[in-house]
Motif scaffolding. Structure first.
Motif, PDB file in Angstrom:
ATOM      1  N   THR A  11       0.830  -1.211   0.000  1.00  0.00           N
ATOM      2  CA  THR A  11       0.000   0.000   0.000  1.00  0.00           C
ATOM      3  C   THR A  11       0.863   1.259   0.000  1.00  0.00           C
ATOM      4  N   GLY A  12       2.187   1.090  -0.055  1.00  0.00           N
ATOM      5  CA  GLY A  12       3.109   2.224  -0.008  1.00  0.00           C
ATOM      6  C   GLY A  12       3.372   2.815  -1.383  1.00  0.00           C
ATOM      7  N   LYS A  13       4.257   3.820  -1.415  1.00  0.00           N
ATOM      8  CA  LYS A  13       4.509   4.565  -2.649  1.00  0.00           C
ATOM      9  C   LYS A  13       4.973   3.664  -3.790  1.00  0.00           C
ATOM     10  N   THR A  14       5.976   2.822  -3.534  1.00  0.00           N
ATOM     11  CA  THR A  14       6.463   1.960  -4.614  1.00  0.00           C
ATOM     12  C   THR A  14       5.755   0.617  -4.624  1.00  0.00           C
ATOM     13  N   GLY A  15       5.423   0.085  -3.440  1.00  0.00           N
ATOM     14  CA  GLY A  15       4.805  -1.232  -3.378  1.00  0.00           C
ATOM     15  C   GLY A  15       3.496  -1.312  -4.141  1.00  0.00           C
ATOM     16  N   LYS A  16       2.653  -0.287  -4.007  1.00  0.00           N
ATOM     17  CA  LYS A  16       1.373  -0.330  -4.713  1.00  0.00           C
ATOM     18  C   LYS A  16       1.582  -0.253  -6.225  1.00  0.00           C
ATOM     19  N   ARG A  17       2.618   0.451  -6.630  1.00  0.00           N
ATOM     20  CA  ARG A  17       2.912   0.560  -8.064  1.00  0.00           C
ATOM     21  C   ARG A  17       3.469  -0.757  -8.606  1.00  0.00           C
ATOM     22  N   VAL A  18       4.335  -1.382  -7.831  1.00  0.00           N
ATOM     23  CA  VAL A  18       4.872  -2.686  -8.247  1.00  0.00           C
ATOM     24  C   VAL A  18       3.748  -3.711  -8.336  1.00  0.00           C
ATOM     25  N   ALA A  19       2.864  -3.736  -7.338  1.00  0.00           N
ATOM     26  CA  ALA A  19       1.753  -4.684  -7.341  1.00  0.00           C
ATOM     27  C   ALA A  19       0.857  -4.487  -8.552  1.00  0.00           C
ATOM     28  N   GLU A  20       0.542  -3.248  -8.867  1.00  0.00           N
ATOM     29  CA  GLU A  20      -0.315  -2.966 -10.029  1.00  0.00           C
ATOM     30  C   GLU A  20       0.319  -3.456 -11.317  1.00  0.00           C
ATOM     31  N   ARG A  21       1.614  -3.231 -11.472  1.00  0.00           N
ATOM     32  CA  ARG A  21       2.299  -3.643 -12.695  1.00  0.00           C
ATOM     33  C   ARG A  21       2.342  -5.167 -12.824  1.00  0.00           C
ATOM     34  N   LEU A  22       2.609  -5.842 -11.723  1.00  0.00           N
ATOM     35  CA  LEU A  22       2.646  -7.304 -11.764  1.00  0.00           C
ATOM     36  C   LEU A  22       1.263  -7.880 -12.052  1.00  0.00           C
ATOM     37  N   GLN A  23       0.233  -7.272 -11.485  1.00  0.00           N
ATOM     38  CA  GLN A  23      -1.135  -7.716 -11.762  1.00  0.00           C
ATOM     39  C   GLN A  23      -1.488  -7.501 -13.227  1.00  0.00           C
ATOM     40  N   ASN A  24      -1.052  -6.377 -13.802  1.00  0.00           N
ATOM     41  CA  ASN A  24      -1.305  -6.113 -15.214  1.00  0.00           C
ATOM     42  C   ASN A  24      -0.597  -7.123 -16.116  1.00  0.00           C
ATOM     43  N   LEU A  25       0.511  -7.664 -15.615  1.00  0.00           N
ATOM     44  CA  LEU A  25       1.232  -8.713 -16.348  1.00  0.00           C
ATOM     45  C   LEU A  25       0.626 -10.094 -16.093  1.00  0.00           C
ATOM     46  N   GLN A  26      -0.431 -10.119 -15.270  1.00  0.00           N
ATOM     47  CA  GLN A  26      -1.154 -11.349 -14.913  1.00  0.00           C
ATOM     48  C   GLN A  26      -0.237 -12.361 -14.229  1.00  0.00           C
ATOM     49  N   LEU A  27       0.673 -11.834 -13.396  1.00  0.00           N
ATOM     50  CA  LEU A  27       1.545 -12.691 -12.611  1.00  0.00           C
ATOM     51  C   LEU A  27       0.939 -12.897 -11.223  1.00  0.00           C
ATOM     52  N   PRO A  28       1.093 -14.069 -10.650  1.00  0.00           N
ATOM     53  CA  PRO A  28       0.526 -14.328  -9.325  1.00  0.00           C
ATOM     54  C   PRO A  28       1.290 -13.570  -8.253  1.00  0.00           C
ATOM     55  N   ILE A  29       0.584 -12.775  -7.463  1.00  0.00           N
ATOM     56  CA  ILE A  29       1.249 -12.007  -6.423  1.00  0.00           C
ATOM     57  C   ILE A  29       0.510 -12.169  -5.097  1.00  0.00           C
ATOM     58  N   ARG A  30       1.225 -11.880  -4.037  1.00  0.00           N
ATOM     59  CA  ARG A  30       0.629 -11.811  -2.705  1.00  0.00           C
ATOM     60  C   ARG A  30       0.933 -10.427  -2.152  1.00  0.00           C
ATOM     61  N   LEU A  31      -0.083  -9.758  -1.655  1.00  0.00           N
ATOM     62  CA  LEU A  31       0.071  -8.411  -1.127  1.00  0.00           C
ATOM     63  C   LEU A  31       0.532  -8.477   0.322  1.00  0.00           C
ATOM     64  N   GLY A  32       1.672  -7.896   0.585  1.00  0.00           N
ATOM     65  CA  GLY A  32       2.219  -7.899   1.929  1.00  0.00           C
ATOM     66  C   GLY A  32       1.928  -6.596   2.647  1.00  0.00           C
ATOM     67  N   SER A  33       0.866  -6.574   3.436  1.00  0.00           N
ATOM     68  CA  SER A  33       0.500  -5.390   4.206  1.00  0.00           C
ATOM     69  C   SER A  33      -0.302  -5.834   5.412  1.00  0.00           C
ATOM     70  N   ARG A  34      -0.579  -4.911   6.300  1.00  0.00           N
ATOM     71  CA  ARG A  34      -1.352  -5.250   7.488  1.00  0.00           C
ATOM     72  C   ARG A  34      -2.775  -5.674   7.127  1.00  0.00           C
ATOM     73  N   ASN A  35      -3.251  -5.205   5.977  1.00  0.00           N
ATOM     74  CA  ASN A  35      -4.598  -5.573   5.523  1.00  0.00           C
ATOM     75  C   ASN A  35      -4.593  -6.751   4.569  1.00  0.00           C
ATOM     76  N   GLY A  36      -3.423  -7.316   4.307  1.00  0.00           N
ATOM     77  CA  GLY A  36      -3.328  -8.433   3.373  1.00  0.00           C
ATOM     78  C   GLY A  36      -3.846  -9.721   3.977  1.00  0.00           C
ATOM     79  N   GLN A  37      -4.038 -10.700   3.108  1.00  0.00           N
ATOM     80  CA  GLN A  37      -4.494 -12.029   3.533  1.00  0.00           C
ATOM     81  C   GLN A  37      -3.482 -13.065   3.038  1.00  0.00           C
ATOM     82  N   PRO A  38      -2.606 -13.580   3.928  1.00  0.00           N
ATOM     83  CA  PRO A  38      -2.479 -13.260   5.358  1.00  0.00           C
ATOM     84  C   PRO A  38      -1.839 -11.899   5.593  1.00  0.00           C
ATOM     85  N   SER A  39      -2.016 -11.375   6.790  1.00  0.00           N
ATOM     86  CA  SER A  39      -1.496 -10.065   7.140  1.00  0.00           C
ATOM     87  C   SER A  39       0.020 -10.091   7.308  1.00  0.00           C
TER      88      SER A  39
END
Length: 274
Positions: A11-39
């Protein structure tokens, strides 16, 4: 999700941008944040095992910054747990000219895993995503006395380099220093934003002890105040007054200029007073 990419600070400045780009590439990702599953929480290592299960690569951003003393032990512990879960690759976001950050880099480099170090300059987005945003909106930027120039870098460029490192093995075992196109003062960047907004933004530099007192009056966390004081007294001393070609080397294009950053930020409306 086996062979997934874990994005810490998603959810940070670069992390959210990296996550968006990887999702656009349709690569499997896990979001690492306090609100993530798992947290994920840097202060709660007990659940790092669950977060790292099935992960092949990790983009590591550390909160609040690798400059804080406790970062070294936490990066060491995280790296050891990552190895236990057969993680293959670590991409670490680091800072230029920070001795604690360099100690963390060495932990990653000596881990035995594939690694890439991304040493970033001050983010341009500090003017539009927290920190100095309220100052821009209130038409007055007050900072400690700064004698050095800084090669501000766009968080979008950082994210593009991080994604390249996460998806192409040719970037393994390399250290990249990321800068913008120009060495700029905080006053000149403020003036550029003021000109683009067609409004006056006062700029003032004060003594550090007065600045710390002002931050304390806003009841900001002590660790944040310590970090700001460290960065403005230790890191902004001229040690980073140099430009790098690493963004062009990795991406095949020039870094984003501060003028280009202003132009795209204007389109978001973030600098408009509500």
């Amino acid at each position: 999700m086996s062979n997934s990419i874990l994005v810490l600070g998603s959810t940070g400045k670069t992390g959210k941008r990296v996550a968006e780009r990887l999702q656009n590439l349709q690569l499997p990702i896990r979001l690492g944040s306090r609100n993530g599953q798992p947290s994920f929480n840097w202060d709660e290592p007990s659940n790092w095992h669950e977060v790292l299960t099935g992960i092949q690569s990790v983009y590591i951003t550390f909160q609040p910054d690798l400059a804080v003393p406790q970062s070294i032990e936490k990066i060491k512990q995280f790296t050891e747990i990552a190895k236990q879960h057969n993680v293959k690759q670590l991409v670490l976001l680091s800072g230029r000219g920070e001795k604690e950050a360099e100690a963390c880099e060495q932990i990653v480099i000596q881990s035995g895993l594939n690694w890439t170090i991304i040493r970033a300059s001050w983010f341009m987005q500090n003017f539009s995503e927290n920190f100095l945003l309220d100052s821009i909106l209130s038409n007055k930027v007050v900072l400690p006395t700064i004698k050095a120039l800084e090669p501000f870098v766009d968080a979008d460029d950082i994210a593009d380099v991080a994604v390249a490192a996460l998806t192409d093995s040719k970037h393994s075992n390399k250290i990249y220093e990321l800068t913008g196109t120009d060495l700029l003062s905080f006053q000149s960047t403020t003036n550029q934003i003021a000109t683009a907004l067609n409004k006056p933004i006062a700029y003032q530099e004060i003594e550090m002890y007065d600045y710390v007192a002002a931050l304390q009056s806003y009841q900001l966390p002590e660790d944040f105040i310590w970090l700001v004081q460290y960065l403005f007294t230790e890191v902004l001393d001229g040690r980073n007054e140099s430009l790098s070609n690493d963004i062009e080397t990795v991406l095949g294009r020039k870094p984003t200029s501060f003028h280009e950053y202003i132009s795209k930020t204007l389109k978001t409306g973030i600098w408009k007073v509500q």
